[in-house]
Design a protein around this motif. Structure first.
Motif, mmCIF file in Angstrom:
data_model
loop_
_atom_site.group_PDB
_atom_site.id
_atom_site.type_symbol
_atom_site.label_atom_id
_atom_site.label_comp_id
_atom_site.label_asym_id
_atom_site.label_seq_id
_atom_site.Cartn_x
_atom_site.Cartn_y
_atom_site.Cartn_z
ATOM 1 N N LEU A 80 -15.397 0.289 -20.738
ATOM 2 C CA LEU A 80 -15.318 0.090 -19.295
ATOM 3 C C LEU A 80 -14.929 -1.346 -18.975
ATOM 4 N N ASP A 81 -15.525 -2.287 -19.663
ATOM 5 C CA ASP A 81 -15.215 -3.697 -19.444
ATOM 6 C C ASP A 81 -13.739 -3.974 -19.719
ATOM 7 N N MET A 82 -13.233 -3.373 -20.809
ATOM 8 C CA MET A 82 -11.819 -3.545 -21.146
ATOM 9 C C MET A 82 -10.924 -2.915 -20.081
ATOM 10 N N GLY A 89 -4.946 -6.890 -14.929
ATOM 11 C CA GLY A 89 -3.667 -7.357 -15.459
ATOM 12 C C GLY A 89 -3.730 -8.060 -16.796
ATOM 13 N N SER A 90 -4.897 -8.162 -17.422
ATOM 14 C CA SER A 90 -4.965 -8.792 -18.739
ATOM 15 C C SER A 90 -5.858 -7.963 -19.654
ATOM 16 N N LEU A 91 -5.397 -7.756 -20.873
ATOM 17 C CA LEU A 91 -6.162 -7.001 -21.856
ATOM 18 C C LEU A 91 -7.169 -7.934 -22.514
ATOM 19 N N GLN A 92 -8.447 -7.581 -22.425
ATOM 20 C CA GLN A 92 -9.507 -8.401 -23.006
ATOM 21 C C GLN A 92 -10.460 -7.500 -23.789
ATOM 22 N N GLY A 93 -11.149 -8.091 -24.745
ATOM 23 C CA GLY A 93 -12.170 -7.337 -25.469
ATOM 24 C C GLY A 93 -12.107 -7.562 -26.958
ATOM 25 N N GLN A 94 -12.867 -6.746 -27.673
ATOM 26 C CA GLN A 94 -13.036 -6.881 -29.117
ATOM 27 C C GLN A 94 -12.413 -5.675 -29.813
ATOM 28 N N LEU A 95 -11.649 -5.942 -30.855
ATOM 29 C CA LEU A 95 -11.141 -4.875 -31.709
ATOM 30 C C LEU A 95 -11.995 -4.834 -32.966
ATOM 31 N N ARG A 96 -12.699 -3.716 -33.180
ATOM 32 C CA ARG A 96 -13.510 -3.540 -34.395
ATOM 33 C C ARG A 96 -12.665 -2.799 -35.419
ATOM 34 N N PHE A 114 -0.289 -9.491 -33.103
ATOM 35 C CA PHE A 114 -0.792 -8.723 -31.954
ATOM 36 C C PHE A 114 -1.446 -9.654 -30.936
ATOM 37 N N LYS A 115 -2.215 -10.615 -31.419
ATOM 38 C CA LYS A 115 -2.936 -11.534 -30.525
ATOM 39 C C LYS A 115 -1.985 -12.439 -29.756
ATOM 40 N N ARG A 116 -0.822 -12.720 -30.331
ATOM 41 C CA ARG A 116 0.159 -13.522 -29.588
ATOM 42 C C ARG A 116 0.616 -12.792 -28.323
ATOM 43 N N GLN A 117 0.600 -11.464 -28.368
ATOM 44 C CA GLN A 117 0.945 -10.671 -27.193
ATOM 45 C C GLN A 117 -0.257 -10.480 -26.273
ATOM 46 N N HIS A 118 -1.461 -10.494 -26.836
ATOM 47 C CA HIS A 118 -2.686 -10.267 -26.061
ATOM 48 C C HIS A 118 -3.702 -11.347 -26.442
ATOM 49 N N PRO A 119 -3.543 -12.559 -25.940
ATOM 50 C CA PRO A 119 -4.349 -13.691 -26.412
ATOM 51 C C PRO A 119 -5.843 -13.590 -26.134
ATOM 52 N N GLU A 120 -6.263 -12.705 -25.234
ATOM 53 C CA GLU A 120 -7.685 -12.621 -24.909
ATOM 54 C C GLU A 120 -8.410 -11.525 -25.689
ATOM 55 N N VAL A 121 -7.747 -10.966 -26.682
ATOM 56 C CA VAL A 121 -8.372 -9.975 -27.557
ATOM 57 C C VAL A 121 -8.883 -10.673 -28.811
ATOM 58 N N LYS A 277 -11.104 11.029 -31.314
ATOM 59 C CA LYS A 277 -11.874 9.832 -30.940
ATOM 60 C C LYS A 277 -11.260 9.192 -29.701
ATOM 61 N N ARG A 278 -12.122 8.812 -28.772
ATOM 62 C CA ARG A 278 -11.667 8.136 -27.561
ATOM 63 C C ARG A 278 -11.560 6.644 -27.850
ATOM 64 N N LEU A 279 -10.338 6.139 -27.878
ATOM 65 C CA LEU A 279 -10.116 4.736 -28.216
ATOM 66 C C LEU A 279 -10.287 3.853 -26.988
ATOM 67 N N SER A 280 -10.820 2.654 -27.211
ATOM 68 C CA SER A 280 -10.905 1.658 -26.155
ATOM 69 C C SER A 280 -9.487 1.198 -25.802
ATOM 70 N N PRO A 281 -9.299 0.568 -24.628
ATOM 71 C CA PRO A 281 -7.968 0.047 -24.293
ATOM 72 C C PRO A 281 -7.417 -0.920 -25.341
ATOM 73 N N VAL A 282 -8.286 -1.760 -25.916
ATOM 74 C CA VAL A 282 -7.822 -2.691 -26.947
ATOM 75 C C VAL A 282 -7.346 -1.932 -28.181
ATOM 76 N N ALA A 283 -8.108 -0.938 -28.621
ATOM 77 C CA ALA A 283 -7.709 -0.141 -29.788
ATOM 78 C C ALA A 283 -6.427 0.632 -29.504
ATOM 79 N N GLN A 284 -6.298 1.178 -28.292
ATOM 80 C CA GLN A 284 -5.064 1.874 -27.916
ATOM 81 C C GLN A 284 -3.871 0.928 -27.997
ATOM 82 N N ALA A 285 -4.065 -0.299 -27.505
ATOM 83 C CA ALA A 285 -2.972 -1.273 -27.514
ATOM 84 C C ALA A 285 -2.591 -1.654 -28.940
ATOM 85 N N PHE A 286 -3.589 -1.790 -29.823
ATOM 86 C CA PHE A 286 -3.292 -2.152 -31.215
ATOM 87 C C PHE A 286 -2.547 -1.015 -31.914
ATOM 88 N N ALA A 287 -2.977 0.223 -31.682
ATOM 89 C CA ALA A 287 -2.285 1.378 -32.281
ATOM 90 C C ALA A 287 -0.850 1.454 -31.773
#
Length: 315
Positions: A80-82, A89-96, A114-121, A277-287
């Motif tokens: 939810l936080d992600m 407008g910005s992707l934030q959170g933790q990728l496990r 990946f982090k260069r595209q999403h620096p707050e992950v 499995k329901r992926l978080s927004p960060v996991a979806q973005a990484f995939a």
């Protein structure tokens, strides 16, 4: 049940630490405060959550069920936080992410791209052997997993994205380094350094040896790739190792790749998740990044041992 998030946080810490005192230290609480939270939680659940056997703390069946529910609750809150960050407008959170040890040399570079595209992950990375990866998948411990030789008896979705070339190496003064061409059977006369049971590289090699009818009677078990590598440099034996783990040693001459006809042995690294499995927004973005950036991944791979052959289609 009037459970609080704080109670679940304390409970999860006790489960992870297997100790009231260490959980208290982690949570910045006193030990009596932790004991009180657990006692209140047990009253709400109606069953004991922990028991001592000797001096060791063990979880009960009720605790295992509660822990699974707790992981789900905190995972949904994090998702939810992600999602809220994504709406802003910005992707934030933790990728496990959990990876087999053979992938640990490449994955940090992949995540950095990946982090260069999403620096707050940010990344939480667990490096384990294949058996431990499978256990983590079964326990739903991670957002995504990177492994080779995906088990067929589990409900999994996987995407092959990079080949893992396994090569034979020796110290530069080894007699086999003087030969222009070798077979696996030529290596069998020398000691072979192998990983511990549960290692994906060991499993892949043993299956390949059986297929090629190459028998290694003299083996020495070593618990990590780093230890294998150092043992080869020290002259204790030969080893079959991922080329990606040997870039520096091959470049500076500490190790030599043996010209074995049947090698490299290629196994694909795969991005893996439980089916449904329901992926978080960060996991979806990484995939999505893995699927989209094949050219970038290939360019990174060339830094770790040369051009990769084509991969099989995604499953």
């Amino acid at each position: 049940m009037r459970l609080t998030l704080r109670q679940l946080q304390v409970f999860a810490s006790v489960c992870a630490q297997r100790s009231y005192s260490r959980a208290a230290e982690e949570m910045a609480l006193t030990q009596p405060a932790v004991s009180l939270q657990i006692r209140q939680l047990e009253e709400l659940v109606g069953q004991p959550l922990f028991e001592y056997v000797g001096k060791k703390l063990y979880t009960t069946e009720a605790a295992e069920a509660l822990l699974k529910a707790s992981v789900d609750v905190f995972g949904r809150l994090e998702s939810l936080d992600m999602q809220l960050s994504d709406l802003q407008g910005s992707l934030q959170g933790q990728l496990r992410l959990a990876v087999e040890s053979s992938a640990k040399y490449f994955v940090p570079h992949l995540f950095a791209a990946f982090k260069r595209q999403h620096p707050e992950v940010n990344l939480t990375l667990a490096v384990v052997n294949r058996a431990q990866v499978i256990k983590r998948l079964a326990d739903n411990r991670d957002d995504l997993v990177i492994m080779s030789m995906v088990p067929q008896d589990m409900a999994l979705e996987f995407l092959p994205f990079l080949n893992n070339p396994i090569i034979a190496v020796a110290p530069p003064d080894h007699p086999l380094c003087n030969l222009a061409s070798l077979t696996l059977k030529d290596l069998a006369a020398f000691p072979l350094l192998v990983r511990e049971p549960g290692s994906g590289t060991r499993k892949a090699c043993e299956e390949y040896f059986q297929q090629k009818r190459a028998h290694f009677a003299n083996t020495l078990e070593v618990a990590s790739m780093e230890a294998q590598r150092e043992c080869v440099i020290a002259g204790l034996g030969l080893a079959l190792l991922p080329r990606h783990a040997l870039v520096q040693e091959l470049a500076n001459g500490l190790l030599r790749e043996l010209p074995v006809e049947e090698l490299p042995l290629y196994r694909s690294w795969c991005l893996v998740q439980s089916r449904g499995k329901r992926l978080s927004p960060v996991a979806q973005a990484f995939a999505a990044f893995i699927r989209r950036e094949r050219g970038l991944i290939s360019a990174l791979a060339e830094r770790f041992g040369g051009k990769q052959p084509d991969l099989p289609p995604a499953h």
